[in-house]
Design a protein around this motif. Structure first.
Motif, PDB file in Angstrom:
ATOM      1  N   PHE A 387       0.709  -1.266  -0.174  1.00  0.00           N
ATOM      2  CA  PHE A 387       0.065  -0.134  -0.028  1.00  0.00           C
ATOM      3  C   PHE A 387       0.984   1.148  -0.159  1.00  0.00           C
ATOM      4  CE2 PHE A 387      -2.696  -3.107   2.336  1.00  0.00           C
ATOM      5  CZ  PHE A 387      -3.531  -3.289   1.492  1.00  0.00           C
ATOM      6  N   ASP A 388       0.570   2.062  -0.769  1.00  0.00           N
ATOM      7  CA  ASP A 388       1.344   3.536  -0.959  1.00  0.00           C
ATOM      8  C   ASP A 388       0.442   4.453  -0.331  1.00  0.00           C
ATOM      9  OD1 ASP A 388      -0.450   3.921  -3.010  1.00  0.00           O
ATOM     10  OD2 ASP A 388       0.473   3.867  -4.708  1.00  0.00           O
ATOM     11  N   THR A 389      -0.678   4.514   0.042  1.00  0.00           N
ATOM     12  CA  THR A 389      -1.304   5.207   0.535  1.00  0.00           C
ATOM     13  C   THR A 389      -1.823   5.055   2.064  1.00  0.00           C
ATOM     14  OG1 THR A 389      -2.148   6.075  -1.487  1.00  0.00           O
ATOM     15  CG2 THR A 389      -3.361   6.907   0.464  1.00  0.00           C
ATOM     16  N   CYS A 390      -1.418   5.469   3.058  1.00  0.00           N
ATOM     17  CA  CYS A 390      -1.602   4.917   4.392  1.00  0.00           C
ATOM     18  C   CYS A 390      -1.791   6.367   5.192  1.00  0.00           C
ATOM     19  CB  CYS A 390      -0.537   4.161   5.078  1.00  0.00           C
ATOM     20  SG  CYS A 390      -0.344   2.613   4.097  1.00  0.00           S
ATOM     21  N   TYR A 391      -2.548   6.042   6.340  1.00  0.00           N
ATOM     22  CA  TYR A 391      -2.649   7.313   7.472  1.00  0.00           C
ATOM     23  C   TYR A 391      -2.622   6.729   8.844  1.00  0.00           C
ATOM     24  CZ  TYR A 391      -5.063   8.970   3.124  1.00  0.00           C
ATOM     25  OH  TYR A 391      -5.410   9.365   2.158  1.00  0.00           O
ATOM     26  N   ASN A 392      -2.106   7.831   9.516  1.00  0.00           N
ATOM     27  CA  ASN A 392      -1.715   7.620  11.049  1.00  0.00           C
ATOM     28  C   ASN A 392      -2.812   8.191  11.642  1.00  0.00           C
ATOM     29  OD1 ASN A 392      -0.838   7.483  13.615  1.00  0.00           O
ATOM     30  ND2 ASN A 392       0.755   9.180  13.384  1.00  0.00           N
ATOM     31  N   LEU A 393      -3.839   7.298  12.183  1.00  0.00           N
ATOM     32  CA  LEU A 393      -4.892   7.396  12.891  1.00  0.00           C
ATOM     33  C   LEU A 393      -4.907   7.207  14.272  1.00  0.00           C
ATOM     34  CD1 LEU A 393      -7.536   6.272  10.062  1.00  0.00           C
ATOM     35  CD2 LEU A 393      -6.432   8.467  10.249  1.00  0.00           C
ATOM     36  N   ASN A 394      -3.772   6.936  14.872  1.00  0.00           N
ATOM     37  CA  ASN A 394      -3.536   6.654  16.335  1.00  0.00           C
ATOM     38  C   ASN A 394      -4.286   7.885  17.011  1.00  0.00           C
ATOM     39  OD1 ASN A 394      -2.632   5.754  18.508  1.00  0.00           O
ATOM     40  ND2 ASN A 394      -0.739   6.702  18.656  1.00  0.00           N
ATOM     41  N   GLY A 395      -4.970   7.476  18.071  1.00  0.00           N
ATOM     42  CA  GLY A 395      -5.679   8.676  18.737  1.00  0.00           C
ATOM     43  C   GLY A 395      -7.163   9.063  18.379  1.00  0.00           C
ATOM     44  N   PHE A 396      -7.510   8.758  17.124  1.00  0.00           N
ATOM     45  CA  PHE A 396      -8.648   9.143  16.667  1.00  0.00           C
ATOM     46  C   PHE A 396      -9.793   7.849  17.133  1.00  0.00           C
ATOM     47  CE2 PHE A 396      -5.894  11.373  13.818  1.00  0.00           C
ATOM     48  CZ  PHE A 396      -6.605  12.533  13.438  1.00  0.00           C
ATOM     49  N   LEU A 397     -10.978   8.346  17.348  1.00  0.00           N
ATOM     50  CA  LEU A 397     -12.059   7.294  17.602  1.00  0.00           C
ATOM     51  C   LEU A 397     -12.849   7.160  16.303  1.00  0.00           C
ATOM     52  CD1 LEU A 397     -13.550   8.804  20.883  1.00  0.00           C
ATOM     53  CD2 LEU A 397     -12.138   6.941  20.802  1.00  0.00           C
ATOM     54  N   SER A 398     -13.103   8.202  15.507  1.00  0.00           N
ATOM     55  CA  SER A 398     -13.543   8.031  14.077  1.00  0.00           C
ATOM     56  C   SER A 398     -13.074   9.041  13.266  1.00  0.00           C
ATOM     57  CB  SER A 398     -14.995   7.894  14.198  1.00  0.00           C
ATOM     58  OG  SER A 398     -15.402   9.214  14.449  1.00  0.00           O
ATOM     59  N   VAL A 399     -12.961   8.892  11.959  1.00  0.00           N
ATOM     60  CA  VAL A 399     -12.634  10.113  10.936  1.00  0.00           C
ATOM     61  C   VAL A 399     -13.567   9.767   9.823  1.00  0.00           C
ATOM     62  CG1 VAL A 399     -10.184   9.711  11.582  1.00  0.00           C
ATOM     63  CG2 VAL A 399     -10.981   8.325   9.636  1.00  0.00           C
ATOM     64  N   ARG A 400     -13.726  10.966   9.099  1.00  0.00           N
ATOM     65  CA  ARG A 400     -14.507  11.088   7.923  1.00  0.00           C
ATOM     66  C   ARG A 400     -13.689  10.700   6.536  1.00  0.00           C
ATOM     67  NH1 ARG A 400     -16.835  16.681   5.160  1.00  0.00           N
ATOM     68  NH2 ARG A 400     -14.714  16.715   4.689  1.00  0.00           N
ATOM     69  N   VAL A 401     -14.228   9.805   5.886  1.00  0.00           N
ATOM     70  CA  VAL A 401     -13.722   9.547   4.783  1.00  0.00           C
ATOM     71  C   VAL A 401     -14.584   9.752   3.524  1.00  0.00           C
ATOM     72  CG1 VAL A 401     -11.907   7.930   5.781  1.00  0.00           C
ATOM     73  CG2 VAL A 401     -14.238   6.955   5.120  1.00  0.00           C
ATOM     74  N   PRO A 402     -14.060   9.794   2.157  1.00  0.00           N
ATOM     75  CA  PRO A 402     -15.102   9.887   1.208  1.00  0.00           C
ATOM     76  C   PRO A 402     -15.480   8.596   0.942  1.00  0.00           C
ATOM     77  CG  PRO A 402     -12.591  10.118   0.333  1.00  0.00           C
ATOM     78  CD  PRO A 402     -12.770  10.009   1.879  1.00  0.00           C
TER      79      PRO A 402
END
Length: 471
Positions: A387-402
């Motif tokens: 995977f070349d597209t990753c995100y650091n979501l550490n600390g998030f409960l939820s996030v908005r994604v398209p």
């Protein structure tokens, strides 16, 4: 067939927040869908933990089976560090690369490849989903890999000249009252085609199925009784493998669900109407999927797309894909990128054995860039595995994604749940865009994108359906 309706499918287990919607017309069908969804990050991380509860026998009736993901099988056959989420993720992606390489090699149709042994769609050790069935009379329970890209049904059998380790005792046909060998002169033996491996001195039909990495199963063809739940099916042609090489995480064999005449679906066309339905689940504690055969398994209210027949690869389930959507936008990709070529190259395959959806490189790049453009609010992370597209979501409960959507030929649109778009790469908050470029013109819709969605295959009528049920 009547008007084919558009499908907007969201898993019931998720809370989806619709912040705005778009109304569009695709192939003459009006629809609306949310621009964005909310991904439950906390739940996604929690689901990287293995459920160590041993699977029990299925009590479903009418041939309905529970499907168990490979990760659950690991809880029964652990070999050290495989309980680590990062290790399992890495191993799964390595298997996936091999699977895709095997499929694309098989579907490249170079002239010298013809006339060789039948090559299964499953790569060594890459079985992703397993079912528990009974074999023989009385029935002996065995785990089998299910594979939509394979036709021959086979099982390890005693006496074993060479067998890999499996969770259950190796099936002994001498203890089954219903086991019967198949003669070389029979119609059943002739249906093996390239899997035919000659006759024994006693005139018994031999088979061989080879895999892309050199693993294989060899043995005799037989008729046997299979039991699924409380449903008994007699005289099913299976390969009784006396010489087998591979690592199938405890499974005793393979249940081919391809569209060929020797697959389970093909053999039971008269009894099942050439129809089956499945729902895949890999993540989540205590969850399992399902596999059901017969016309009664065809749901009312599904969104149907026509199957595309590829004479060069008749076992695979091809569908027509005309485009991709991200958020409110349809990504500018030519429909020709997804078309099946006159020589049998390209096209779009639905595959249970491939985890990650693959797209031709140009299509993937445009698709990925459209997703990145609408996730600038999310902190990026380094690439992980394929995977070349990753995100650091550490600390998030939820996030908005398209929202991500598949535009199918004929009008239907499949809108994916958020959890099928971004998947956890570890247990510390790294989530990756669960798509990858294809090494060829072939596109593959993988099992991660199929998760939680009821998939129905009506081989006899030539259609594949999505929904309306979830799992």
């Amino acid at each position: 067939m009547g008007m084919i309706l558009m499908l907007l499918l969201f898993l019931q287990s998720l809370t989806t927040s619709i912040e705005s919607t778009t109304a569009k017309t695709h192939r003459g069908v009006s629809f609306s869908y949310p621009h964005f969804q909310h991904l439950d990050v906390k739940q996604g991380i929690e689901e990287t933990k293995l459920n160590l509860t041993r699977e029990t026998e299925s009590k479903e009736q009418n041939g309905k089976l529970r499907l168990v993901h490979r990760d659950k099988m690991i809880s029964l056959h652990d070999s050290g560090g495989r309980h680590d989420p990062g290790r399992r993720f890495s191993d799964r992606m390595k298997r996936d690369v091999k699977r895709v390489a095997s499929l694309t090699g098989r579907l490249s149709y170079e002239a010298e490849a013809f006339g060789s042994d039948v090559v299964s769609g499953m790569e060594e050790g890459s079985g992703e989903y397993f079912a528990r069935i009974g074999v023989g009379s009385p029935p002996i329970s065995q785990y089998v890999v299910i594979d939509s890209g394979s036709d021959v049904i086979w099982l390890q059998c005693q006496p074993c000249d060479q067998c890999y380790h499996q969770s259950d005792p190796v099936f002994n046909p001498a203890n089954s009252a219903s086991f019967a060998g198949v003669s070389c002169s029979s119609v059943t033996c002739n249906r093996l085609e390239n899997a035919y491996a000659g006759c024994s001195q006693e005139g018994r039909c031999h088979y061989q199925v080879s895999y892309g990495d050199g693993s294989y199963t060899k043995g005799t063809l037989a008729l046997e009784t299979l039991t699924m739940g409380r449903t008994t099916i007699q005289n099913v042609a299976i390969g009784c493998g006396h010489k087998n090489q591979g690592m199938f995480v405890g499974a005793g064999g393979l249940l081919g669900l391809g569209s060929g005449s020797m697959s389970f679906v093909g053999q039971l066309a008269g009894q099942t109407g050439g129809a089956f339905s499945y729902c895949l689940v890999s993540r989540g504690t205590g969850s399992s999927g399902s596999l059901e055969f017969g016309r009664e398994s065809m749901p009312v209210g599904a969104s149907w797309v026509p199957l595309v027949h590829n004479l060069r690869a008749p076992s695979f389930y091809y569908v027509g894909l005309s485009g991709l959507g991200v958020g409110a936008l349809q990504v500018p990709i030519s429909e020709d990128v997804f078309s099946l070529g006159e020589q049998g190259d390209g096209g779009v395959v639905m595959d249970t054995g491939t985890a990650v959806t693959r797209l031709p490189t140009a299509a993937y790049n445009a698709f990925r860039d459209a997703f990145i453009a609408q996730t600038t609010n999310l902190p990026r992370a380094s690439r992980a595995s394929i995977f070349d597209t990753c995100y650091n979501l550490n600390g998030f409960l939820s996030v908005r994604v398209p929202t991500v959507s598949f535009y199918f030929t004929g009008g239907p649109i499949l809108t994916l749940p958020a959890r099928n778009i971004l998947i956890p790469a570890d247990n510390i908050g790294t989530f990756c865009f669960a798509f990858a470029p294809s090494p060829s013109k072939l596109s593959i819709i993988g099992n991660i994108q199929q998760e939680g969605i009821q998939i129905s295959v009506d081989v006899a009528s030539g259609f594949l359906g999505f929904g309306p049920n979830v799992c």
